[in-house]
Each structure stands twice: as structure tokens, then as C-alpha cells.
Design a protein around this motif. Structure first.
Motif, PDB file in Angstrom:
ATOM      1  N   TRP A 107       0.813  -1.208   0.000  1.00 11.54           N
ATOM      2  CA  TRP A 107       0.000   0.000   0.000  1.00 11.54           C
ATOM      3  C   TRP A 107       0.853   1.268   0.000  1.00 11.54           C
ATOM      4  N   LEU A 108       2.129   1.138   0.421  1.00  7.64           N
ATOM      5  CA  LEU A 108       2.996   2.318   0.472  1.00  7.64           C
ATOM      6  C   LEU A 108       3.383   2.801  -0.924  1.00  7.64           C
ATOM      7  N   ALA A 109       3.330   1.889  -1.909  1.00  8.01           N
ATOM      8  CA  ALA A 109       3.754   2.237  -3.263  1.00  8.01           C
ATOM      9  C   ALA A 109       2.886   3.362  -3.835  1.00  8.01           C
ATOM     10  N   ALA A 110       1.618   3.420  -3.430  1.00 17.35           N
ATOM     11  CA  ALA A 110       0.702   4.436  -3.956  1.00 17.35           C
ATOM     12  C   ALA A 110       1.201   5.850  -3.648  1.00 17.35           C
ATOM     13  N   ASP A 111       1.963   6.014  -2.564  1.00 13.82           N
ATOM     14  CA  ASP A 111       2.498   7.331  -2.216  1.00 13.82           C
ATOM     15  C   ASP A 111       3.971   7.472  -2.592  1.00 13.82           C
ATOM     16  N   GLY A 112       4.455   6.544  -3.420  1.00 10.01           N
ATOM     17  CA  GLY A 112       5.825   6.642  -3.900  1.00 10.01           C
ATOM     18  C   GLY A 112       6.872   6.184  -2.890  1.00 10.01           C
ATOM     19  N   HIS A 113       6.452   5.450  -1.861  1.00  7.93           N
ATOM     20  CA  HIS A 113       7.411   4.940  -0.889  1.00  7.93           C
ATOM     21  C   HIS A 113       7.944   3.577  -1.329  1.00  7.93           C
ATOM     22  N   ALA A 114       9.097   3.183  -0.762  1.00 11.08           N
ATOM     23  CA  ALA A 114       9.556   1.804  -0.912  1.00 11.08           C
ATOM     24  C   ALA A 114       8.559   0.903  -0.179  1.00 11.08           C
ATOM     25  N   THR A 115       8.616  -0.413  -0.490  1.00  9.59           N
ATOM     26  CA  THR A 115       7.637  -1.333   0.112  1.00  9.59           C
ATOM     27  C   THR A 115       8.384  -2.403   0.907  1.00  9.59           C
ATOM     28  N   PRO A 116       8.795  -2.080   2.127  1.00  9.55           N
ATOM     29  CA  PRO A 116       9.589  -3.016   2.925  1.00  9.55           C
ATOM     30  C   PRO A 116       8.771  -4.231   3.336  1.00  9.55           C
ATOM     31  N   ARG A 117       9.483  -5.264   3.734  1.00 10.05           N
ATOM     32  CA  ARG A 117       8.820  -6.519   4.105  1.00 10.05           C
ATOM     33  C   ARG A 117       8.189  -6.406   5.489  1.00 10.05           C
ATOM     34  N   LEU A 118       7.006  -7.007   5.601  1.00 12.82           N
ATOM     35  CA  LEU A 118       6.313  -7.086   6.889  1.00 12.82           C
ATOM     36  C   LEU A 118       6.703  -8.401   7.565  1.00 12.82           C
ATOM     37  N   MET A 119       6.674  -8.411   8.884  1.00 10.44           N
ATOM     38  CA  MET A 119       7.060  -9.610   9.617  1.00 10.44           C
ATOM     39  C   MET A 119       6.113 -10.763   9.310  1.00 10.44           C
ATOM     40  N   ASP A 120       6.667 -11.984   9.319  1.00  9.87           N
ATOM     41  CA  ASP A 120       5.827 -13.167   9.117  1.00  9.87           C
ATOM     42  C   ASP A 120       5.413 -13.740  10.474  1.00  9.87           C
ATOM     43  N   ALA A 121       4.629 -14.818  10.422  1.00 10.45           N
ATOM     44  CA  ALA A 121       4.057 -15.379  11.657  1.00 10.45           C
ATOM     45  C   ALA A 121       5.151 -15.819  12.632  1.00 10.45           C
ATOM     46  N   GLY A 122       6.198 -16.448  12.111  1.00 13.60           N
ATOM     47  CA  GLY A 122       7.282 -16.910  12.988  1.00 13.60           C
ATOM     48  C   GLY A 122       7.957 -15.741  13.699  1.00 13.60           C
ATOM     49  N   GLN A 123       8.149 -14.667  12.976  1.00 12.71           N
ATOM     50  CA  GLN A 123       8.787 -13.483  13.588  1.00 12.71           C
ATOM     51  C   GLN A 123       7.881 -12.863  14.649  1.00 12.71           C
ATOM     52  N   LEU A 124       6.569 -12.887  14.404  1.00 15.70           N
ATOM     53  CA  LEU A 124       5.640 -12.347  15.410  1.00 15.70           C
ATOM     54  C   LEU A 124       5.629 -13.220  16.660  1.00 15.70           C
ATOM     55  N   ARG A 125       5.697 -14.529  16.458  1.00 11.25           N
ATOM     56  CA  ARG A 125       5.748 -15.430  17.629  1.00 11.25           C
ATOM     57  C   ARG A 125       7.015 -15.163  18.425  1.00 11.25           C
ATOM     58  N   GLU A 126       8.111 -14.926  17.720  1.00 11.08           N
ATOM     59  CA  GLU A 126       9.374 -14.633  18.398  1.00 11.08           C
ATOM     60  C   GLU A 126       9.248 -13.339  19.216  1.00 11.08           C
ATOM     61  N   LEU A 127       8.665 -12.326  18.605  1.00  7.23           N
ATOM     62  CA  LEU A 127       8.488 -11.043  19.306  1.00  7.23           C
ATOM     63  C   LEU A 127       7.621 -11.205  20.541  1.00  7.23           C
ATOM     64  N   GLN A 128       6.544 -11.971  20.385  1.00  6.41           N
ATOM     65  CA  GLN A 128       5.645 -12.202  21.511  1.00  6.41           C
ATOM     66  C   GLN A 128       6.391 -12.928  22.644  1.00  6.41           C
ATOM     67  N   ALA A 129       7.210 -13.909  22.265  1.00  8.69           N
ATOM     68  CA  ALA A 129       7.977 -14.650  23.274  1.00  8.69           C
ATOM     69  C   ALA A 129       8.966 -13.727  23.983  1.00  8.69           C
ATOM     70  N   ARG A 130       9.406 -12.684  23.291  1.00 16.41           N
ATOM     71  CA  ARG A 130      10.335 -11.721  23.897  1.00 16.41           C
ATOM     72  C   ARG A 130       9.601 -10.661  24.710  1.00 16.41           C
ATOM     73  N   GLY A 131       8.275 -10.743  24.791  1.00 21.87           N
ATOM     74  CA  GLY A 131       7.523  -9.859  25.684  1.00 21.87           C
ATOM     75  C   GLY A 131       6.780  -8.728  25.001  1.00 21.87           C
ATOM     76  N   PHE A 132       6.854  -8.644  23.678  1.00 23.56           N
ATOM     77  CA  PHE A 132       6.131  -7.578  22.978  1.00 23.56           C
ATOM     78  C   PHE A 132       4.684  -8.004  22.731  1.00 23.56           C
TER      79      PHE A 132
END
Ligand SMILES: [Zn+2]
Length: 245
Positions: A107-132
Motif C-alpha cells: 500500500w505504500l507504493a501508492a504514495d511513492g514509498h519503498a515497500t519493505p517486508r512485513l514480519m511473518d508469523a514466525g517473527q511475530l511469535r518470536e516477538l511475543q515470546a520476547r515480551g512484545f
């Protein structure tokens, strides 16, 4: 009445110089200094459950109360922001779009921004395990205001269910994509069982606001430390009267 400053971040990292203020980027060195400041001057950094408890009157609002919110769930949260937050023991919430995990933020491309990668499920589980905390940024990254009430309810409910399946924990907190919300959005969140919803209106969050439409303060690429401090301490009356149920 004491309030809580909910700071709004999007991407944290190293970015080319920008001429405009760019509320969706924060240089990692500036971010490091902002967090060191919060630490040095003993701000109370709350998680969103604590924010909800304070604003409902269940617990007192501490002085210098702040919460740290990160929209969209960019991978650069994991690489740049999380280690700095952990060093200080600060809680934070990341709002993610469960249908777009592991994909580019197109969705960022519409405003001319780069389109970085969003975290996947494994990364979210890792973050949650770290307390976020992981919150919902709805099922798709689209504006909610004006959509039929039933559609708003279904997407709020389904994004919650998907995240709960994925992470094995209740999802209580919601962030409106683009801050876009109307009276039906608040009803949709209430019906789906959320405790808080955050917008992009700039003000200090107090018990005067509906907990499903809490204002935030965006930290922008162009903000010096003094600019962030000003945002932290100014009350910033919202431009439009805040919605309530
Ligand atoms: Zn967003």
C-alpha cells in the motif's frame, strides 16, 4: 487530569535524507536517543493493557506516562527497534495486518514509498515470546470509515480471530489503518471484544476519550529530540471532537 502520551512509530532504521517531515520513518539513532531520554528522566512506559486499566480508573495514571506503538509490523522493528526497547525494558505494541504477513507493504507504493517486508508469523511469535504485544491493524490495510457497519465488524472480528489462532493468545488491541474510523468502527470494535483502539488524532490520551478511539502522537523523521519532547508534553487539542460510543 493526568494523561498518557501514546507515541506512534512506523518504520525504524536507516533511511536516505528526506525533505518532508515524514511521520512514517524514524532514524534508528534518533530512536535510540529518544528511548535513552525516556529512561534517563524516568518516564513510565506502559503496555496497552496498562493504558486501558489507567484510563478506566482501575489504576492511577503514573506521572510522565507513555506508551510505544508501532504500526504495520515492518521487519525493521525486529532488527532495529526491538533490541533498543529490550535494553531499557520498555514494553511496546506492534499492530499487524494478518492477511499480509511476510509480504511487502504494497500500500505504500501508492504514495511513492519503498515497500519493505512485513514480519511473518514466525517473527511475530518470536516477538511475543520476547515480551512484545501484537495487536490488530485490521484484516486488510484499508480505510474503515464509511464502510458498512457489518463489514467493519466482520473484518475487526476476523483479524482478531486470525491473530489469536496464530499466536495462541487473546488479541485485545486494535489500530485503525490510516487512522480512519467512524461511529460504526467503534461499535464494531466493541462488538468484536477489543479493549483499546488507536487513531492518528494528535492529543494526550485521557479518560475523556473513548478507549476505542485513543489519540496518539506521531514521531516524525524530521523530529529532533526537542521536537519529540514538545509532542510528549503538549496537550494538543484534537482538531475534530473525538468520537464516543
Ligand atoms: Zn498502517
Amino acid at each position: 487530569m493526568r494523561g498518557i502520551s501514546l507515541l506512534m512509530y512506523h518504520q525504524v532504521g536507516k533511511f536516505p535524507p528526506m525533505r518532508s517531515h515524514r511521520a512514517t520513518y524514524c532514524d534508528v539513532d534518533r530512536f535510540r536517543r529518544q528511548m535513552a531520554w525516556l529512561r534517563a528522566f524516568r518516564y513510565h512506559v506502559l503496555d496497552m493493557d496498562q493504558v486501558a486499566a489507567c484510563l478506566s480508573g482501575a489504576r492511577p495514571v503514573p506521572p510522565r506516562a507513555v506508551a510505544l506503538t508501532f504500526d504495520d509490523g515492518y521487519e525493521n522493528f525486529l532488527t532495529h527497534a526491538a533490541p533498543i526497547l529490550e535494553r531499557h525494558g520498555f514494553p511496546a505494541i506492534v499492530y499487524v495486518v494478518p492477511t499480509l504477513l511476510g509480504r511487502p507493504a504494497r500500500w505504500l507504493a501508492a504514495d511513492g514509498h519503498a515497500t519493505p517486508r512485513l514480519m511473518d508469523a514466525g517473527q511475530l511469535r518470536e516477538l511475543q515470546a520476547r515480551g512484545f504485544t501484537i495487536g490488530s491493524h485490521n484484516l486488510v490495510h484499508e480505510r474503515m470509515a464509511g464502510q458498512p457497519p457489518e463489514v467493519q465488524y466482520q473484518t475487526a472480528r476476523d483479524s482478531k480471530a486470525r491473530l489469536e489462532d496464530l499466536l495462541g493468545r487473546p488479541c485485545h488491541h486494535f489500530c485503525y489503518p490510516y487512522g480512519s474510523h467512524d461511529a460504526a468502527s467503534l461499535q464494531a470494535l466493541a462488538r468484536a471484544g477489543y479493549r483499546t483502539g488507536v487513531t492518528c488524532q494528535r492529543a494526550t490520551a485521557t479518560a475523556d476519550f473513548d478507549p476505542l478511539a485513543l489519540p496518539r502522537k506521531a514521531v516524525s523523521f524530521g523530529d529532533s529530540l526537542a521536537g519529540v519532547l514538545w509532542k510528549l508534553h503538549a496537550k494538543h487539542r484534537p482538531k475534530r471532537p473525538p468520537l464516543r460510543r
